[in-house]
Write an enzyme that holds these catalytic residues in place. Sequence first.
Site, PDB file in Angstrom:
ATOM      1  N   ARG A  96     174.221  -1.896 134.425  1.00 15.66           N
ATOM      2  CA  ARG A  96     174.187  -2.987 133.456  1.00 15.66           C
ATOM      3  C   ARG A  96     174.076  -4.325 134.179  1.00 15.66           C
ATOM      4  NH1 ARG A  96     177.954  -3.978 129.398  1.00 15.66           N
ATOM      5  NH2 ARG A  96     177.799  -1.824 128.836  1.00 15.66           N
TER       6      ARG A  96
ATOM      7  N   LYS B 230     181.223  -7.777 124.061  1.00 13.89           N
ATOM      8  CA  LYS B 230     181.082  -8.253 122.681  1.00 13.89           C
ATOM      9  C   LYS B 230     182.448  -8.504 122.047  1.00 13.89           C
ATOM     10  CE  LYS B 230     177.990  -5.054 121.470  1.00 13.89           C
ATOM     11  NZ  LYS B 230     177.224  -4.198 120.547  1.00 13.89           N
TER      12      LYS B 230
ATOM     13  N   GLU C 234     174.766  -1.328 118.828  1.00 16.72           N
ATOM     14  CA  GLU C 234     175.768  -1.147 117.778  1.00 16.72           C
ATOM     15  C   GLU C 234     175.894  -2.493 117.064  1.00 16.72           C
ATOM     16  OE1 GLU C 234     179.694   0.114 119.001  1.00 16.72           O
ATOM     17  OE2 GLU C 234     180.386   0.067 116.916  1.00 16.72           O
TER      18      GLU C 234
HETATM   19  P1  ATP Z   1     179.998  -3.843 124.282  1.00 14.58           P
HETATM   20  O1  ATP Z   1     180.687  -2.802 125.115  1.00 14.58           O
HETATM   21  O2  ATP Z   1     180.230  -5.239 124.713  1.00 14.58           O
HETATM   22  O3  ATP Z   1     180.170  -3.638 122.806  1.00 14.58           O
HETATM   23  P2  ATP Z   1     177.683  -2.234 124.341  1.00 14.58           P
HETATM   24  O4  ATP Z   1     177.060  -1.842 125.593  1.00 14.58           O
HETATM   25  O5  ATP Z   1     178.521  -1.192 123.702  1.00 14.58           O
HETATM   26  O6  ATP Z   1     178.452  -3.583 124.577  1.00 14.58           O
HETATM   27  P3  ATP Z   1     175.583  -1.863 122.495  1.00 14.58           P
HETATM   28  O7  ATP Z   1     175.266  -2.608 121.265  1.00 14.58           O
HETATM   29  O8  ATP Z   1     176.035  -0.472 122.355  1.00 14.58           O
HETATM   30  O9  ATP Z   1     176.659  -2.726 123.270  1.00 14.58           O
HETATM   31  O10 ATP Z   1     174.366  -1.946 123.515  1.00 14.58           O
HETATM   32  C1  ATP Z   1     173.069  -1.571 123.169  1.00 14.58           C
HETATM   33  C2  ATP Z   1     172.333  -1.215 124.407  1.00 14.58           C
HETATM   34  O11 ATP Z   1     172.332  -2.306 125.322  1.00 14.58           O
HETATM   35  C3  ATP Z   1     172.990  -0.056 125.115  1.00 14.58           C
HETATM   36  O12 ATP Z   1     171.992   0.867 125.512  1.00 14.58           O
HETATM   37  C4  ATP Z   1     173.676  -0.672 126.281  1.00 14.58           C
HETATM   38  O13 ATP Z   1     173.740   0.213 127.349  1.00 14.58           O
HETATM   39  C5  ATP Z   1     172.788  -1.887 126.573  1.00 14.58           C
HETATM   40  N1  ATP Z   1     173.558  -2.940 127.211  1.00 14.58           N
HETATM   41  C6  ATP Z   1     174.687  -3.538 126.756  1.00 14.58           C
HETATM   42  N2  ATP Z   1     175.148  -4.434 127.640  1.00 14.58           N
HETATM   43  C7  ATP Z   1     174.297  -4.419 128.691  1.00 14.58           C
HETATM   44  C8  ATP Z   1     174.229  -5.124 129.936  1.00 14.58           C
HETATM   45  N3  ATP Z   1     175.153  -6.029 130.288  1.00 14.58           N
HETATM   46  N4  ATP Z   1     173.199  -4.848 130.760  1.00 14.58           N
HETATM   47  C9  ATP Z   1     172.269  -3.952 130.426  1.00 14.58           C
HETATM   48  N5  ATP Z   1     172.274  -3.256 129.280  1.00 14.58           N
HETATM   49  C10 ATP Z   1     173.270  -3.477 128.414  1.00 14.58           C
HETATM   50 MG    MG Z   2     177.858   0.667 122.870  1.00 16.20          MG
END
Ligand code: ATP
Ligand code: MG
Length: 561
Positions: free
Chosen positions: A265, A275, A39
């Site tokens: 994760r 984020k 995102e």
């Molecule tokens: P936040 O909740 O901090 O905004 P997010 O997971 O929603 O993080 P995205 O941009 O949606 O952020 O993440 C893109 C991809 O990266 C998703 O498939 C997510 O599952 C993966 N991802 C995000 N954080 C991690 C992590 N700490 N370890 C492994 N994969 C991750």
């Molecule tokens: Mg997300």
Amino acid sequence: MSAVEIETKEAGRDFIRDIVQADIDAGTVVWPVTRFPPEPNGYLHIGHAKSIALNFGVAEEFGGRCHLRFDDTNPTKEEQEYIDAIEYDLKWLGYDWGKHLYHASDYFEQLYKWAEHLIRHGFAYVDDQSPEEMRAARGTLIEPGRDSPYRGRSLSENLDLFHRMRAGEFPNGAKVLRAKIDMASPNINLRDPALYRILHATHPRTGDKWCIYPTYDFAHGQSDAIEGVTHSICTLEFEDHRPLYDWLIANLPVPSRPRQYEFARLNLTYTVMSKRFLKGLVDDSRVSGWDDPRMPTISGLRRRGVPAAAIRNFAKNVGVARANSTVDVAMFDHAVRDELNRTASRRMAVLRPLKVVITNDDPAMPREVEARNHPDDPNAGTRPLPFGREIYVERDDFMEDPPKNFYRLALGRTVRLRYAGLITCHDVVKDAGGNVTELRGTWHRESPDGTAPDGSKVRATIHWVSTTQSVAAEVRLYNPLFTRPDPGADGDLLADLNPASMEVTADARLEPSLTSDNEAATVQFERIGYFCRDPDSRPGHLVFNRTIGLRDSYARAQTKP
Ligand code: ATP
Ligand code: MG
């Protein structure tokens, strides 16, 4: 825990790859199609690198492909800056999506048609309840939810209202399109989840074309289906969304049937990856930006001097499991040192200079010495290093009152100057306050048997630079951003920020080659650690960042009694 759930450390094998292999063996897929779906509401961080390595890695290993898809369904939080940064970071990390760059927003028209399809088949309705009313009616883990009073609306009324939602007739939050599934489902995600909400906001790509936007749940699986994704790999918190993912795929005329799989994760000690929290640090100027070298972002790590290969190796080696856990940040540090030890050129720099004046006049004393760029790699070559009668050594390499196990400089002691013979300290000069300001010493050529002129064994080799032919630099030393391995465990992340996360030494001295070295490369300052030039450098004002120390001096200092 079943056998497949145990993290497999075997090269390249884990439960996801087992599933892909089984699907190939069974003939259900020819090759896997995966996607990385960020995102664009922030910069990529080290946690994302794990997901990137998995999605791109699986695609490459099994001869498939991996798409980059921006999950851009929430225009209030998303910005072009983030889109650009994410693409840049991915390329820098070394991943290539080829022509497969997609955006959930490319599918808005199709998703809208599928929403109408659900309405026509009695699978969706427009709800007028307020967000509070909906939350109150949703029930809990032990109590079923209550049907909305609007749940029984006719197909035509729902279609009409949905069209008018799109036409912009209603303000934000006035109406929601919901799936009509089961308010009593034990899975709360199936209690008539929202599919479309009203948001009068300008989208970075679609501008003002839309004022209704699909939710993550409605956009994600359908985007996967449109792109022919076979294995939609996401993190564990989406496990409870999987029944909804499957329900939508089953009830829509989608062109393919992707399946969702969840893995744990990445969590790291001393690190926060939310984020939202990282954006707060940036917005409140607690760090200098998303690329502050203390940030766990890819851009922060790059600026700190961490090579892309170290991040890739780490992301590969943490393994893929189905159980959440926290990885010791020391494992990441190890990956960084491992890569840099092999690749970084060696240089000489003195962080806290103490002047040493050589008082004798030995004709054998060189004006310049030849220094090796890498101890294990003769192909890395050598460089000239100016030497002279006045040099700087590290203040910490001298002690007035040395304990027994201190073998470096002290009054009467002889040490080896790296590449440049021996020196014996015979005078300590102090200022009025009693502070040591200068050492005086006698230079000797290296003896074949490694002894000092007095016959004692020379045990220490120290680094140095010439006073006249070195350059001044500001050096920024970074420590962990948090004071504890589990930041926020007491409920307040900000309270756990490390006030000493950055130390600055303003008057370091660097060997002259560091002004002309390739700007992007991280080098080893011998005996100190790995460093790289910071973009804050200006002509006449060099700034270097410490990427990482040679050993984990910070952790050792913290555990000292
Ligand atoms: P936040 O909740 O901090 O905004 P997010 O997971 O929603 O993080 P995205 O941009 O949606 O952020 O993440 C893109 C991809 O990266 C998703 O498939 C997510 O599952 C993966 N991802 C995000 N954080 C991690 C992590 N700490 N370890 C492994 N994969 C991750
Ligand atoms: Mg997300």
